[in-house]
Every structure is written in C-alpha cells, then in structure tokens.
Design a protein around this motif. Sequence first.
Motif, PDB file in Angstrom:
ATOM      1  N   MET A  32      25.045   5.237  25.335  1.00  0.00           N
ATOM      2  CA  MET A  32      25.130   3.900  24.755  1.00  0.00           C
ATOM      3  C   MET A  32      25.461   3.994  23.268  1.00  0.00           C
ATOM      4  SD  MET A  32      22.109   1.060  24.343  1.00  0.00           S
ATOM      5  CE  MET A  32      22.280  -0.234  23.107  1.00  0.00           C
ATOM      6  N   THR A  33      26.437   3.216  22.844  1.00  0.00           N
ATOM      7  CA  THR A  33      26.817   3.183  21.432  1.00  0.00           C
ATOM      8  C   THR A  33      26.070   2.070  20.716  1.00  0.00           C
ATOM      9  OG1 THR A  33      29.030   4.028  21.905  1.00  0.00           O
ATOM     10  CG2 THR A  33      28.717   2.910  19.799  1.00  0.00           C
ATOM     11  N   VAL A  34      25.452   2.387  19.589  1.00  0.00           N
ATOM     12  CA  VAL A  34      24.730   1.400  18.791  1.00  0.00           C
ATOM     13  C   VAL A  34      25.716   0.698  17.860  1.00  0.00           C
ATOM     14  CG1 VAL A  34      22.905   1.037  17.097  1.00  0.00           C
ATOM     15  CG2 VAL A  34      22.617   2.776  18.879  1.00  0.00           C
ATOM     16  N   ARG A  35      25.760  -0.626  17.960  1.00  0.00           N
ATOM     17  CA  ARG A  35      26.662  -1.437  17.136  1.00  0.00           C
ATOM     18  C   ARG A  35      25.917  -1.880  15.875  1.00  0.00           C
ATOM     19  NH1 ARG A  35      30.923  -3.620  19.875  1.00  0.00           N
ATOM     20  NH2 ARG A  35      30.758  -5.625  18.790  1.00  0.00           N
ATOM     21  N   ILE A  36      26.561  -1.686  14.712  1.00  0.00           N
ATOM     22  CA  ILE A  36      25.887  -1.897  13.424  1.00  0.00           C
ATOM     23  C   ILE A  36      26.681  -2.853  12.542  1.00  0.00           C
ATOM     24  CG2 ILE A  36      24.972  -0.743  11.371  1.00  0.00           C
ATOM     25  CD1 ILE A  36      25.228   1.897  13.137  1.00  0.00           C
ATOM     26  N   LEU A  37      25.958  -3.772  11.915  1.00  0.00           N
ATOM     27  CA  LEU A  37      26.543  -4.658  10.907  1.00  0.00           C
ATOM     28  C   LEU A  37      25.954  -4.281   9.551  1.00  0.00           C
ATOM     29  CD1 LEU A  37      28.161  -7.236  10.072  1.00  0.00           C
ATOM     30  CD2 LEU A  37      26.057  -8.531  10.511  1.00  0.00           C
ATOM     31  N   LEU A  38      26.823  -4.113   8.545  1.00  0.00           N
ATOM     32  CA  LEU A  38      26.388  -3.781   7.190  1.00  0.00           C
ATOM     33  C   LEU A  38      26.417  -5.027   6.329  1.00  0.00           C
ATOM     34  CD1 LEU A  38      28.470  -0.506   6.668  1.00  0.00           C
ATOM     35  CD2 LEU A  38      26.139  -0.716   7.585  1.00  0.00           C
ATOM     36  N   ALA A  39      25.319  -5.305   5.620  1.00  0.00           N
ATOM     37  CA  ALA A  39      25.265  -6.462   4.718  1.00  0.00           C
ATOM     38  C   ALA A  39      24.801  -5.992   3.343  1.00  0.00           C
ATOM     39  CB  ALA A  39      24.323  -7.527   5.272  1.00  0.00           C
ATOM     40  N   ASP A  40      25.743  -5.917   2.405  1.00  0.00           N
ATOM     41  CA  ASP A  40      25.438  -5.456   1.048  1.00  0.00           C
ATOM     42  C   ASP A  40      26.535  -5.980   0.129  1.00  0.00           C
ATOM     43  OD1 ASP A  40      25.238  -3.649  -1.381  1.00  0.00           O
ATOM     44  OD2 ASP A  40      23.647  -2.786  -0.154  1.00  0.00           O
ATOM     45  N   ASP A  41      26.154  -6.436  -1.063  1.00  0.00           N
ATOM     46  CA  ASP A  41      27.151  -7.020  -1.968  1.00  0.00           C
ATOM     47  C   ASP A  41      27.930  -5.958  -2.740  1.00  0.00           C
ATOM     48  OD1 ASP A  41      24.743  -6.436  -3.342  1.00  0.00           O
ATOM     49  OD2 ASP A  41      25.330  -7.742  -5.004  1.00  0.00           O
ATOM     50  N   GLU A  42      27.556  -4.679  -2.589  1.00  0.00           N
ATOM     51  CA  GLU A  42      28.270  -3.610  -3.282  1.00  0.00           C
ATOM     52  C   GLU A  42      29.242  -2.912  -2.322  1.00  0.00           C
ATOM     53  OE1 GLU A  42      25.869  -0.943  -5.614  1.00  0.00           O
ATOM     54  OE2 GLU A  42      24.254  -2.420  -5.737  1.00  0.00           O
ATOM     55  N   PRO A  43      30.550  -3.043  -2.558  1.00  0.00           N
ATOM     56  CA  PRO A  43      31.530  -2.416  -1.661  1.00  0.00           C
ATOM     57  C   PRO A  43      31.350  -0.911  -1.507  1.00  0.00           C
ATOM     58  CG  PRO A  43      32.612  -3.970  -3.137  1.00  0.00           C
ATOM     59  CD  PRO A  43      31.196  -3.826  -3.624  1.00  0.00           C
ATOM     60  N   LEU A  44      30.966  -0.223  -2.589  1.00  0.00           N
ATOM     61  CA  LEU A  44      30.792   1.223  -2.514  1.00  0.00           C
ATOM     62  C   LEU A  44      29.624   1.605  -1.605  1.00  0.00           C
ATOM     63  CD1 LEU A  44      31.455   2.446  -6.172  1.00  0.00           C
ATOM     64  CD2 LEU A  44      32.870   2.830  -4.139  1.00  0.00           C
ATOM     65  N   VAL A  45      28.578   0.802  -1.639  1.00  0.00           N
ATOM     66  CA  VAL A  45      27.432   1.067  -0.763  1.00  0.00           C
ATOM     67  C   VAL A  45      27.842   0.881   0.693  1.00  0.00           C
ATOM     68  CG1 VAL A  45      25.140   0.271  -0.067  1.00  0.00           C
ATOM     69  CG2 VAL A  45      25.701   0.455  -2.492  1.00  0.00           C
TER      70      VAL A  45
ATOM     71  N   SER B  79      29.748 -13.220  16.090  1.00  0.00           N
ATOM     72  CA  SER B  79      31.063 -12.749  16.534  1.00  0.00           C
ATOM     73  C   SER B  79      31.092 -11.279  16.920  1.00  0.00           C
ATOM     74  CB  SER B  79      32.115 -13.010  15.441  1.00  0.00           C
ATOM     75  OG  SER B  79      31.816 -12.278  14.259  1.00  0.00           O
ATOM     76  N   THR B  80      30.235 -10.468  16.311  1.00  0.00           N
ATOM     77  CA  THR B  80      30.292  -9.020  16.567  1.00  0.00           C
ATOM     78  C   THR B  80      29.164  -8.501  17.445  1.00  0.00           C
ATOM     79  OG1 THR B  80      29.023  -8.463  14.563  1.00  0.00           O
ATOM     80  CG2 THR B  80      31.425  -8.650  14.338  1.00  0.00           C
ATOM     81  N   ARG B  81      28.087  -9.269  17.587  1.00  0.00           N
ATOM     82  CA  ARG B  81      26.945  -8.900  18.426  1.00  0.00           C
ATOM     83  C   ARG B  81      26.413  -7.489  18.135  1.00  0.00           C
ATOM     84  NH1 ARG B  81      24.433 -13.321  20.149  1.00  0.00           N
ATOM     85  NH2 ARG B  81      25.975 -14.889  20.781  1.00  0.00           N
ATOM     86  N   PRO B  82      25.977  -7.235  16.900  1.00  0.00           N
ATOM     87  CA  PRO B  82      25.449  -5.906  16.574  1.00  0.00           C
ATOM     88  C   PRO B  82      24.058  -5.690  17.169  1.00  0.00           C
ATOM     89  CG  PRO B  82      25.115  -7.373  14.723  1.00  0.00           C
ATOM     90  CD  PRO B  82      25.905  -8.146  15.747  1.00  0.00           C
ATOM     91  N   ASP B  83      23.706  -4.430  17.343  1.00  0.00           N
ATOM     92  CA  ASP B  83      22.349  -4.072  17.763  1.00  0.00           C
ATOM     93  C   ASP B  83      21.428  -3.956  16.556  1.00  0.00           C
ATOM     94  OD1 ASP B  83      23.014  -3.579  20.633  1.00  0.00           O
ATOM     95  OD2 ASP B  83      24.238  -1.975  19.755  1.00  0.00           O
ATOM     96  N   VAL B  84      21.999  -3.521  15.432  1.00  0.00           N
ATOM     97  CA  VAL B  84      21.229  -3.294  14.208  1.00  0.00           C
ATOM     98  C   VAL B  84      21.986  -3.882  13.024  1.00  0.00           C
ATOM     99  CG1 VAL B  84      20.258  -1.555  12.641  1.00  0.00           C
ATOM    100  CG2 VAL B  84      20.211  -1.167  15.115  1.00  0.00           C
ATOM    101  N   VAL B  85      21.251  -4.533  12.119  1.00  0.00           N
ATOM    102  CA  VAL B  85      21.825  -4.998  10.850  1.00  0.00           C
ATOM    103  C   VAL B  85      21.160  -4.232   9.721  1.00  0.00           C
ATOM    104  CG1 VAL B  85      22.151  -6.934   9.272  1.00  0.00           C
ATOM    105  CG2 VAL B  85      22.255  -7.320  11.745  1.00  0.00           C
ATOM    106  N   LEU B  86      21.961  -3.543   8.910  1.00  0.00           N
ATOM    107  CA  LEU B  86      21.461  -2.928   7.684  1.00  0.00           C
ATOM    108  C   LEU B  86      21.601  -3.969   6.588  1.00  0.00           C
ATOM    109  CD1 LEU B  86      21.564  -0.300   9.317  1.00  0.00           C
ATOM    110  CD2 LEU B  86      22.377   0.850   7.267  1.00  0.00           C
ATOM    111  N   MET B  87      20.465  -4.467   6.114  1.00  0.00           N
ATOM    112  CA  MET B  87      20.432  -5.648   5.258  1.00  0.00           C
ATOM    113  C   MET B  87      19.933  -5.328   3.853  1.00  0.00           C
ATOM    114  SD  MET B  87      20.715  -9.148   5.714  1.00  0.00           S
ATOM    115  CE  MET B  87      20.051  -9.626   7.318  1.00  0.00           C
ATOM    116  N   ASP B  88      20.802  -5.497   2.868  1.00  0.00           N
ATOM    117  CA  ASP B  88      20.379  -5.375   1.477  1.00  0.00           C
ATOM    118  C   ASP B  88      19.453  -6.548   1.169  1.00  0.00           C
ATOM    119  OD1 ASP B  88      20.150  -4.653  -1.170  1.00  0.00           O
ATOM    120  OD2 ASP B  88      22.092  -5.463  -1.767  1.00  0.00           O
TER     121      ASP B  88
END
Length: 217
Positions: free
Chosen positions: A1-14, A46-55
């Motif tokens: 199973m592949t874990v789908r991840i959404l990244l939420a951070d205001d810094e593009p480099l991060v 729209s993307t249905r992630p399993d995990v959100v990495l949230m700043d």
Amino acid sequence: MTVRILLADDEPLVRAGLAAVLGAEPDLTVVGEASDGAEVLPLVRSTRPDVVLMDVRMPDVDGIQATRSLVERFDDPPRILVVTTFSNDDYVYEALRAGAAGFLLKRARPDEIVQAVRTVARGDSLLFPAAIRTLAGRSAHTGGGDRLAAAKLTGREGEVLRLMARGLSNAEIATELYLGVETVKTHVGNVLAKLGARDRTQAVILAYESGFITPGS
C-alpha cells in the motif's frame, strides 16, 4: 500500500525538501502541496491524502485552524502530522488538541521524517511525552474533568492511560502490567472509546487537562 501525503507549509524550500525525502521512498508519494492552511481543505478533497504534514505557522490560515477544519468537516479525515521548528511551541499543543496525531521537528533527520509518516499512516500516534508534559504544564486549558469522570474508566484502564502518557507502546505496557499484548490492545481501545478520543494523543491530552495526570508526575 502506498501512503498518499499532502504537504502544507508556506516555505517552498521546506516543501521541496520534504517532497524529495518522502518521494524517494517506494511506499510514499506526495500527492499535493499547499502554501497556506486555506488551501488544505480543497486539496484534501481533490487528492485524498492519507497523511497531511502541516506547518503550524502559516500567514493566512494557520495549521491549528486547518487541522480543526479537517477533523470537523471530514467523516474520515487524513492523519495530521504537525511540522514545527520548536517542540515547545504552544501552537503545537493547540494543534494536538485540535486533532493532530503528533508532531515532527523541521530539523528531523530524513529517516525520522519517513518513520514518522509511516507511524501515523498506520493509525498510531507520534507521542513525545516530555514535550507534551511541558506543553500541558503551560496550558491554561481546563474542563476535561467531567468528561473523564463520565467515562468511568476501570482501575486497569486508568493504569493503561498513565502508561500511554509515558509514551509506552502496547508491547511495553503489556510487559509493565504483566498482560498479553492483545489484552492491552483491548484496554487501549476501551479507553479511547470511553473518552471519545480519536487516538492516543487525544486521550493523553484529555488526561492532562482533566487533572487525571499532572505535568509534574
């Protein structure tokens, strides 16, 4: 199973760094990126992630508000892993109270980031007992006493909750209490159900806020 991840951070480099680390793993894939908390809800739909990495600190809608919105508006929200610069940030505690499953420091090593995502993806919480104890001690929030009293935990369930707050795994709790792992799993499930807690993190926070566990204990 592949874990789908959404990244939420205001810094593009991060975001780029996290995407590179996570994208290198065969079982992890980044399905979207948000530069502000306001973008998180539509991207989750729209993307249905399993995990959100949230700043936790973003300019318009911060991670606390975004976390609260996800938990309130989705019947089965993604697991939320807060990303922060400092473990003693009060924003972290608020995000955990809002429903995040744990937090991760931005200076964490790549292997720690990968392991953290896998941990919350499989339904476990990422507890850092010392940090949560410190944050709980600084928090002025109260009012969980009635909820915990109404839960009517048994003596054994209370013991299990205290050990959960120490960050012990089910196997470690089983060793501590001389019980089988399956028995501990049952007790943990009963604690979460009685408290109406989504996961171990929520149960531990409620235990602190109710006074059942004190930060100095």
